[in-house]
Design an enzyme around this catalytic site. Structure first.
Site, PDB file in Angstrom:
ATOM      1  N   HIS A 374       0.821  -1.216   0.000  1.00  0.00           N
ATOM      2  CA  HIS A 374       0.000   0.000   0.000  1.00  0.00           C
ATOM      3  C   HIS A 374       0.850   1.259   0.000  1.00  0.00           C
ATOM      4  CE1 HIS A 374      -3.255  -2.742   1.748  1.00  0.00           C
ATOM      5  NE2 HIS A 374      -3.085  -2.865   0.459  1.00  0.00           N
ATOM      6  N   ARG A 481      -3.175  -4.500 -16.566  1.00  0.00           N
ATOM      7  CA  ARG A 481      -3.027  -5.719 -15.754  1.00  0.00           C
ATOM      8  C   ARG A 481      -4.165  -5.782 -14.741  1.00  0.00           C
ATOM      9  NH1 ARG A 481       2.939  -4.235 -16.141  1.00  0.00           N
ATOM     10  NH2 ARG A 481       4.005  -6.106 -16.882  1.00  0.00           N
ATOM     11  N   ARG A 517      -6.069  -7.289 -19.935  1.00  0.00           N
ATOM     12  CA  ARG A 517      -5.578  -8.659 -19.802  1.00  0.00           C
ATOM     13  C   ARG A 517      -6.343  -9.321 -18.666  1.00  0.00           C
ATOM     14  NH1 ARG A 517       0.519  -9.897 -18.178  1.00  0.00           N
ATOM     15  NH2 ARG A 517      -0.122  -9.206 -16.122  1.00  0.00           N
ATOM     16  N   GLU A 616       3.757 -15.598 -24.366  1.00  0.00           N
ATOM     17  CA  GLU A 616       4.743 -15.618 -23.280  1.00  0.00           C
ATOM     18  C   GLU A 616       5.375 -16.996 -23.137  1.00  0.00           C
ATOM     19  OE1 GLU A 616       3.266 -12.904 -19.841  1.00  0.00           O
ATOM     20  OE2 GLU A 616       1.550 -14.100 -20.477  1.00  0.00           O
ATOM     21  N   ASN A 639       8.795 -10.351 -20.743  1.00  0.00           N
ATOM     22  CA  ASN A 639       9.330 -10.673 -19.412  1.00  0.00           C
ATOM     23  C   ASN A 639       9.262 -12.186 -19.183  1.00  0.00           C
ATOM     24  OD1 ASN A 639       9.299  -7.925 -19.181  1.00  0.00           O
ATOM     25  ND2 ASN A 639       7.486  -7.842 -17.867  1.00  0.00           N
ATOM     26  N   ASP A 640       8.090 -12.729 -19.444  1.00  0.00           N
ATOM     27  CA  ASP A 640       7.958 -14.171 -19.258  1.00  0.00           C
ATOM     28  C   ASP A 640       8.620 -14.942 -20.397  1.00  0.00           C
ATOM     29  OD1 ASP A 640       6.654 -14.870 -16.807  1.00  0.00           O
ATOM     30  OD2 ASP A 640       4.915 -13.763 -17.528  1.00  0.00           O
ATOM     31  N   ARG A 650      12.997 -14.880 -13.878  1.00  0.00           N
ATOM     32  CA  ARG A 650      13.121 -13.430 -14.049  1.00  0.00           C
ATOM     33  C   ARG A 650      13.286 -12.691 -12.732  1.00  0.00           C
ATOM     34  NH1 ARG A 650       6.868 -11.977 -15.987  1.00  0.00           N
ATOM     35  NH2 ARG A 650       6.881 -10.065 -14.799  1.00  0.00           N
ATOM     36  N   CYS A 687       4.852  -5.921 -25.008  1.00  0.00           N
ATOM     37  CA  CYS A 687       4.440  -5.191 -23.807  1.00  0.00           C
ATOM     38  C   CYS A 687       5.274  -5.538 -22.572  1.00  0.00           C
ATOM     39  CB  CYS A 687       2.966  -5.413 -23.520  1.00  0.00           C
ATOM     40  SG  CYS A 687       2.555  -7.105 -23.125  1.00  0.00           S
TER      41      CYS A 687
HETATM   42  C1  PEP Z   1       5.349 -10.145 -19.584  1.00  0.00           C
HETATM   43  O1  PEP Z   1       5.469 -11.279 -19.130  1.00  0.00           O
HETATM   44  O2  PEP Z   1       6.171  -9.634 -20.360  1.00  0.00           O
HETATM   45  C2  PEP Z   1       4.219  -9.294 -19.189  1.00  0.00           C
HETATM   46  C3  PEP Z   1       3.999  -8.142 -19.768  1.00  0.00           C
HETATM   47  O3  PEP Z   1       3.423  -9.749 -18.189  1.00  0.00           O
HETATM   48  P1  PEP Z   1       3.806  -9.637 -16.633  1.00  0.00           P
HETATM   49  O4  PEP Z   1       5.066  -8.846 -16.536  1.00  0.00           O
HETATM   50  O5  PEP Z   1       2.638  -8.996 -15.976  1.00  0.00           O
HETATM   51  O6  PEP Z   1       3.974 -11.083 -16.269  1.00  0.00           O
HETATM   52 MG    MG Z   2       3.795 -12.167 -18.117  1.00  0.00          MG
END
Ligand code: PEP
Ligand code: MG
Length: 760
Positions: A374, A481, A517, A616, A639-640, A650, A687
């Site tokens: 928070h 998100r 999403r 992903e 990212n994933d 990660r 993204c």
């Molecule tokens: C990703 O995996 O790149 C992504 C945008 O989703 P998150 O970072 O919320 O897992």
């Molecule tokens: Mg992701």
């Protein structure tokens, strides 16, 4: 079970013991004599064969100061290192330990000088004062004894009394008890996790200095109850005033967080426990602190970020209450504070942050904290740079230290040399100038020098992210998100609540695209009302669409809310972590069912519905010929994707720099996807974090990606890069670079950019 005191509930501390201890504190005699009496009294009251007090000495060692039951010759001789044996473990963790069979614990260490081999059970608690560890209090029993939670709590209360005795007797060289000793005067560097970006330099101010309770045992419990209730009343009034303040009163999740926080001030369980502690013989402030200690112990044991945030709220309220009880004059305290404060704390509640004048607050560094905590949400609303999970910050920093907070890399520099400081000031100024320059492109189109349109979008998750859309030069929200608002609530938001959230997002977007999403929870993104199972590998576990398909009612409720929110407007829905086409089809089927349901009820549907998949999981990329004709858009979650391509977690800091996203492997993968998406005429957006860094964004464009969704603050910079770029030659160069056997082509891309005056 019959407890050792002959009652049915075991030892829960006695008022008599507290009174005796208080009298001892008041009475005369040498410190040693008094401590010897203390251990006798406690051992007798709790019915234990051993009671020992260990005191923290300089050099991180605990010295046996008094004992009943162990060999007297060991007193002032036995020295135990922090983390050595069970006593050392209690000190290291600053948490109680209660073991029926102590000798089988992996930390058990036998010290022959004590003669303790015959004692089977052990219960010990840290002796804390003002957040500082003074020592450890231990009891031991010869037979196997299952100490109850009440007994542990009671021993903690005794330890509070003891803390006053130790401090009052000047038995301690308190500076020597500071972990780290004198070594802290040297420059230092710590690192943590960026919770809110920004650079700052300022003077360290430890949060909660000055709270020291001198009176633990109540003279008159009724009077203490009245004091407690009066302080609670004052605190509630003060909170109401604070929440009405203009910078706080704005709409958004931070408002909701603060309102929920305010409700905690009336939490019955919390109030009852404090009242019980007063009735047990403590003063009002000692009772508050006792419950606070319990809350902190629970917090330390809880991983769930949501529950931790709630416990942190209670901790915050406890501190606030102590301020009212101890009549600490906030205003006077504020006047003493520097104008360039960098606030240091183990953890902070959202309202605690608001106690500080935001115009004097440069940054906040926390030992704990998480992106969805928070306090981080409030920091973002107030635009205060914040670094969390910064191990060692509370022990390594002294009040008044100069401190540099680099909320881009997560680095914290302590007591920097003049040269480092000057360098940082210069780089802050340069960044500010650069930002100004980047801002100049805000109203200009995002198009390359050779006329290629690059769509720039933002990633969002909270209402407070949305003003960025208005201010910045982005064309919409490429990734909303939805799990973020779920994570900061008490319970699963029902369909009307979700509808309200989504329609407010759509209202704020004013017709710009918003890609929603669906829930990406599970794994380490835990909702308190949605418990998964402990998994060895949560990132590859039961998460995201996997949960949605296995618990269709949950996903359908969310889809229903999205349909309601977007009635008459455009709706884009994207499913996360899709691993194969069949999963995507199953998710689409659920959406279709909801659409049919809406039609059956005669409800208004969205004007158009676009359905996409996140790419992903590498397996899905091998099914693109089947996937692409079935979807309206795809989005690369780099990212994933990258963590799965390299099989490298990660979130594991040890692997953070091991592989580079700008490797031929990753970019070849992306290029392949982009080519197929283009052939099918399906829009592809990137993204993940990559899209928000200019070099990476340039590489993505060179691989054929034309839509980038990023953190709002990255848009200007990426747009500046785009406007300096020629896409055609870049694509040719990347094609060549991808044939190299290199670990990374980052440097080559940097040179490419600098040779052509492309700002990255
Ligand atoms: C990703 O995996 O790149 C992504 C945008 O989703 P998150 O970072 O919320 O897992
Ligand atoms: Mg992701």
């Amino acid at each position: 079970m019959t407890g050792p005191t002959g009652t049915d509930h075991g030892w829960a501390g006695s008022r008599r013991l507290l009174r005796l201890l208080r009298d001892l504190m008041k009475g005369g005699g040498s410190s040693q004599v008094r401590l010897d009496k203390v251990v006798d009294l406690i051992a007798q009251d709790i019915v234990a064969e051993v009671c020992s007090i260990y005191v923290m000495r300089s050099g991180e060692v605990l010295e046996l100061f008094a004992t009943k039951g162990l060999k007297p010759a060991a007193v002032h001789k036995l020295r135990i290192r922090v983390n050595q044996g069970l006593v050392g473990l209690i000190a290291a963790q600053a948490r109680p330990v209660a073991l029926a069979d102590a000798q089988s614990h992996p930390n058990f260490a036998y010290f022959p000088e004590t003669g303790e081999e015959v004692y089977q059970s052990l219960m010990g608690v840290p002796i804390m004062r003002g957040g500082r560890l003074l020592g450890v209090l231990v009891v031991q029993n010869r037979t196997q004894r299952n100490y109850t939670e009440e007994e542990v709590e009671a021993l903690e209360t005794v330890a509070m009394v003891l803390a006053e005795l130790l401090a009052g007797d000047r038995l301690l060289d308190l500076t020597a008890a500071t972990p780290g000793g004198e070594g802290g005067a040297m420059p230092g560097r710590l690192s943590g996790m960026v919770l809110n970006e920004g650079l700052a330099i300022g003077t360290a101010v430890p949060h909660q200095r000055g709270i020291v309770i001198t009176q633990v045992v109540a003279e008159d419990p009724d009077a203490e109850l009245t004091r407690l209730d009066d302080a609670l009343g004052e605190m509630r009034d003060a909170l109401d005033v604070m929440l009405a303040r203009s910078e706080v009163a704005r709409d958004g999740e931070h408002r909701e967080v603060l309102e929920t926080y305010r409700m905690f001030a009336d939490d019955r369980g919390w109030l009852r426990r404090m009242h019980d502690a007063v009735r047990g013989g403590l003063t009002a402030e000692a009772a508050v602190q006792k419950i606070q200690n319990e809350t902190r112990a629970r917090m330390a044991a809880i991983k769930d970020p949501y529950l931790r945030a709630r416990l942190a709220d209670l901790d915050d309220l406890g501190n606030r209450l102590l301020h009212h009880l101890l009549r600490l004059d906030e205003r006077q305290r504020e006047e003493e504070l520097p104008d360039d404060m960098v606030l240091i704390a183990a953890d902070l509640g959202p309202a605690e942050l608001l106690d500080y004048d935001p115009s004097r607050l440069r940054a906040v560094v926390l030992e704990h904290g998480a992106p969805t905590s928070h306090v981080a949400i409030v920091a973002r609303a107030l635009q205060i740079p914040m670094i969390g999970r910064c191990a060692g910050i509370t022990t390594e920093v002294r009040e008044g230290d100069q401190i540099i907070v680099d909320g881009e890399t997560g680095q914290v520099l302590l007591r920097p040399s003049e040269a480092v400081r000057a360098g940082f000031v210069e780089s802050m100024a340069a960044k500010e100038r650069q930002k100004e320059a980047f801002r100049a492109v805000r109203d200009l189109p995002s198009v390359s020098r050779d006329g290629v349109d690059i769509t720039l979008l933002i990633n969002a998750g909270l209402m407070i992210d949305l003003p960025h859309l208005e201010e910045g030069g982005a064309e919409g929200i490429g990734l909303y998100r939805t799990e973020v608002p779920f994570m900061i609530r008490d319970s699963f938001p029902d369909v009307p609540t979700q509808t309200d959230i989504y329609s407010r997002i759509l209202d704020a977007a004013e017709g710009k695209t918003v890609v929603f999403r669906t829930l990406d929870v599970g794994g380490d993104k835990v909702l308190p009302y949605w418990r998964g199972h402990d998994e060895d590998n949560p990132a590859m576990g039961w998460r995201a669409i996997r949960i949605g398909l296995d618990r269709p009612a949950l996903l359908r409720r969310q889809l229903r809310a999205l349909l309601h929110a977007a009635a008459g407007r455009s709706l884009s829905v994207m499913f996360p972590m899709v691993s194969d086409v069949a999963e995507f089809e199953a998710a689409k089927e659920l959406l279709q069912r909801e659409i049919d349901r809406e039609k059956a009820f005669g409800d208004r549907l969205p004007a158009e519905i676009k359905i996409g998949a996140m790419l992903e999981v590498p397996a899905l990329a091998l099914q693109l010929p089947q996937l692409l004709p079935r979807c309206d858009f795809v989005s690369l979650g780099t990212n994933d994707l990258v963590q799965f391509l390299f099989a490298a977690d990660r979130n594991n800091p040890r692997l953070a720099r091991r592989y580079d996203t700008l490797s031929p492997a990753v970019l070849t993968f992306v290029r392949n996807i982009a080519q197929q998406a283009a052939e099918h005429g399906v829009p592809l957006t990137a993204c993940g974090e990559m899209a928000g860094h200019p070099v990476e964004a340039m590489a993505l464009i060179g691989c054929g990606v034309r839509r980038l969704s990023m953190a709002p603050q990255a848009v200007d910079q990426v747009k500046t890069m785009v406007r300096a770029l020629e896409v055609e030659p870049l694509q040719d160069s990347i094609k060549q670079l991808l044939t190299l056997p290199d670990h990374s082509i980052r440097e080559k891309l940097r040179s490419y950019a600098s040779d052509r005056d492309i700002p990255i």
